[in-house]
Motif scaffolding. Structure first.
Motif, PDB file in Angstrom:
ATOM      1  N   UNK A 211       0.824  -1.211   0.000  1.00 13.20           N
ATOM      2  CA  UNK A 211       0.000   0.000   0.000  1.00 13.20           C
ATOM      3  C   UNK A 211       0.859   1.262   0.000  1.00 13.20           C
ATOM      4  N   UNK A 212       2.067   1.174   0.550  1.00 11.99           N
ATOM      5  CA  UNK A 212       2.977   2.326   0.504  1.00 11.99           C
ATOM      6  C   UNK A 212       3.469   2.555  -0.919  1.00 11.99           C
ATOM      7  N   UNK A 213       3.897   1.480  -1.569  1.00 13.79           N
ATOM      8  CA  UNK A 213       4.402   1.596  -2.941  1.00 13.79           C
ATOM      9  C   UNK A 213       3.327   2.140  -3.877  1.00 13.79           C
ATOM     10  N   UNK A 214       2.068   1.716  -3.670  1.00 11.12           N
ATOM     11  CA  UNK A 214       0.969   2.115  -4.564  1.00 11.12           C
ATOM     12  C   UNK A 214       0.064   3.179  -3.951  1.00 11.12           C
ATOM     13  N   UNK A 215       0.596   3.950  -3.002  1.00  6.05           N
ATOM     14  CA  UNK A 215      -0.275   4.872  -2.262  1.00  6.05           C
ATOM     15  C   UNK A 215      -0.917   5.937  -3.149  1.00  6.05           C
ATOM     16  N   UNK A 216      -0.223   6.436  -4.151  1.00  3.32           N
ATOM     17  CA  UNK A 216      -0.814   7.454  -5.024  1.00  3.32           C
ATOM     18  C   UNK A 216      -1.964   6.865  -5.842  1.00  3.32           C
ATOM     19  N   UNK A 217      -1.782   5.648  -6.321  1.00  2.00           N
ATOM     20  CA  UNK A 217      -2.847   4.977  -7.060  1.00  2.00           C
ATOM     21  C   UNK A 217      -4.055   4.757  -6.163  1.00  2.00           C
ATOM     22  N   UNK A 218      -3.823   4.317  -4.940  1.00  2.00           N
ATOM     23  CA  UNK A 218      -4.924   4.033  -4.017  1.00  2.00           C
ATOM     24  C   UNK A 218      -5.716   5.295  -3.704  1.00  2.00           C
ATOM     25  N   UNK A 219      -5.025   6.392  -3.391  1.00  2.00           N
ATOM     26  CA  UNK A 219      -5.738   7.631  -3.069  1.00  2.00           C
ATOM     27  C   UNK A 219      -6.467   8.194  -4.287  1.00  2.00           C
ATOM     28  N   UNK A 220      -5.890   8.021  -5.477  1.00  2.00           N
ATOM     29  CA  UNK A 220      -6.555   8.473  -6.708  1.00  2.00           C
ATOM     30  C   UNK A 220      -7.831   7.687  -6.965  1.00  2.00           C
ATOM     31  N   UNK A 221      -7.759   6.363  -6.799  1.00  2.00           N
ATOM     32  CA  UNK A 221      -8.928   5.508  -7.016  1.00  2.00           C
ATOM     33  C   UNK A 221     -10.000   5.753  -5.953  1.00  2.00           C
ATOM     34  N   UNK A 222      -9.562   5.992  -4.711  1.00  2.00           N
ATOM     35  CA  UNK A 222     -10.529   6.286  -3.652  1.00  2.00           C
ATOM     36  C   UNK A 222     -11.295   7.573  -3.978  1.00  2.00           C
ATOM     37  N   UNK A 223     -10.564   8.588  -4.452  1.00  2.00           N
ATOM     38  CA  UNK A 223     -11.216   9.851  -4.819  1.00  2.00           C
ATOM     39  C   UNK A 223     -12.145   9.672  -6.008  1.00  2.00           C
ATOM     40  N   UNK A 224     -11.702   8.925  -7.015  1.00  3.59           N
ATOM     41  CA  UNK A 224     -12.512   8.708  -8.221  1.00  3.59           C
ATOM     42  C   UNK A 224     -13.812   8.000  -7.877  1.00  3.59           C
ATOM     43  N   UNK A 225     -13.746   7.070  -6.917  1.00  2.16           N
ATOM     44  CA  UNK A 225     -14.930   6.309  -6.531  1.00  2.16           C
ATOM     45  C   UNK A 225     -15.673   6.930  -5.342  1.00  2.16           C
ATOM     46  N   UNK A 226     -15.209   8.129  -4.925  1.00  3.50           N
ATOM     47  CA  UNK A 226     -15.840   8.865  -3.833  1.00  3.50           C
ATOM     48  C   UNK A 226     -15.959   8.014  -2.567  1.00  3.50           C
ATOM     49  N   UNK A 227     -14.840   7.389  -2.215  1.00  4.63           N
ATOM     50  CA  UNK A 227     -14.779   6.534  -1.032  1.00  4.63           C
ATOM     51  C   UNK A 227     -13.980   7.204   0.079  1.00  4.63           C
TER      52      UNK A 227
END
Length: 309
Positions: A211-227
């Motif tokens: 999750x650290x390595x992919x943290x930017x992807x995770x936060x981007x996807x969370x925002x896109x899905x309004x989570x």
């Protein structure tokens, strides 16, 4: 006579310290700064042999290299790094950081008396899970289900934290459920899309290498899905994540340097108690909250150590 006498003096022996890391934490500089304060200077009294294994990749090979150099002590950042080193030596002192459930991992016999060649600093205990869930409920009261996002291959303690979450969740009128991922962008997107497929869901992003390595992807996807999502590292909030609650990294590394100092001066790891975290920090990104349509309560804002407008 003085120049001759000066040349005849024996130079100070460099003490060898190994270091095995699995992520690039900018706060790690605090480790060397604290060693310097305690009289250990790189190139003068110590030499630090560094190895880096992103997300745990090649950790075993690099651990073998470090142990073969016969350092006096090895600093291990994370559970994968500690586990790799444990397989290579039962005698070289190892000081770990960012390890969750060190007893369950088999690193130590107990927190008070580790009993072997390994000691260090525990990252989180089950009480942190309750704090993460309560923060989600505060900022998004409609939250009914929370997915624990993490990779069991890089977070062997996944079920440990899942169990803690499922134990406390009912008291918050929440259901905690597993959302296991691989170290792969497509799989992470699949998992987050699945969480978003049900209304009133949220994400608890576990503190681990994937999750650290992919943290930017995770936060981007969370925002896109309004989570709504909660993280454990403050730097992620500075890069757009919603909010975090976690240990103070710099303080963690300074304490690790204290343990290394004690060992270099003759202390035995078996006699140095493993320390639980004593300092936590909270960060909140109001811009991200607004984009998600969330209004953080005043109490959450006041409690935050850092608020990003």
């Amino acid at each position: 006579m003085w120049p001759l006498a000066a040349r005849a003096q024996t130079p100070e022996r460099l003490r060898l310290i190994g270091m095995l890391t699995t992520s690039n934490d900018p706060e790690m500089k605090a480790f060397e700064q604290e060693l310097e304060k305690r009289g250990w200077s790189e190139g003068r009294s110590i030499h630090i042999e560094r190895r880096h294994a992103p997300a745990g990749a090649q950790a075993q090979t690099l651990a073998k290299e470090l142990v073969a150099m016969q350092p006096e002590v090895i600093f291990a950042m994370s559970r994968p790094a500690t586990a790799a080193l444990q397989k290579e030596t039962s005698t070289t002192p190892i000081v770990f950081t960012y390890v969750i459930d060190p007893i369950g991992a088999g690193f130590i016999a107990s927190l008070a008396r580790p009993g072997g060649n390994i000691t260090g600093l525990m990252a989180y205990d089950p009480s942190a899970v309750g704090k993460w869930l309560s923060m989600l409920k505060e900022i998004a009261p409609q939250t009914a289900r929370v997915g624990l996002l993490g990779n069991p291959k890089t977070a062997a303690y996944y079920d440990y934290l899942l169990g803690a979450a499922q134990a406390v969740a009912p008291s918050l009128s929440i259901e905690a459920f597993p959302s296991r991922i691989e170290n792969d962008a497509a799989d992470i997107e699949r998992a987050i899309t699945a969480i978003a497929s049900t209304p009133n869901n949220a994400i608890l992003v576990l503190p681990e290498a994937t999750t650290v390595v992919h943290q930017k992807l995770i936060s981007t996807l969370a925002a896109r899905n309004r989570l709504p999502a909660v993280y454990s590292f403050k730097f992620m909030v500075g890069e757009g994540a919603l909010m975090s609650y976690g240990i103070v990294s710099a303080d963690h590394y300074r304490q690790a340097a204290f343990y290394v100092d004690r060992i270099l001066r003759g202390a035995k790891p078996a006699e140095l108690p493993v320390q639980a975290p004593t300092k936590y920090e909270t960060a909140l990104n109001l811009k991200t909250a607004k984009a998600l349509g969330l209004t953080p309560p005043a109490g959450l804002i006041v409690a935050a150590d850092e608020v990003i407008e």
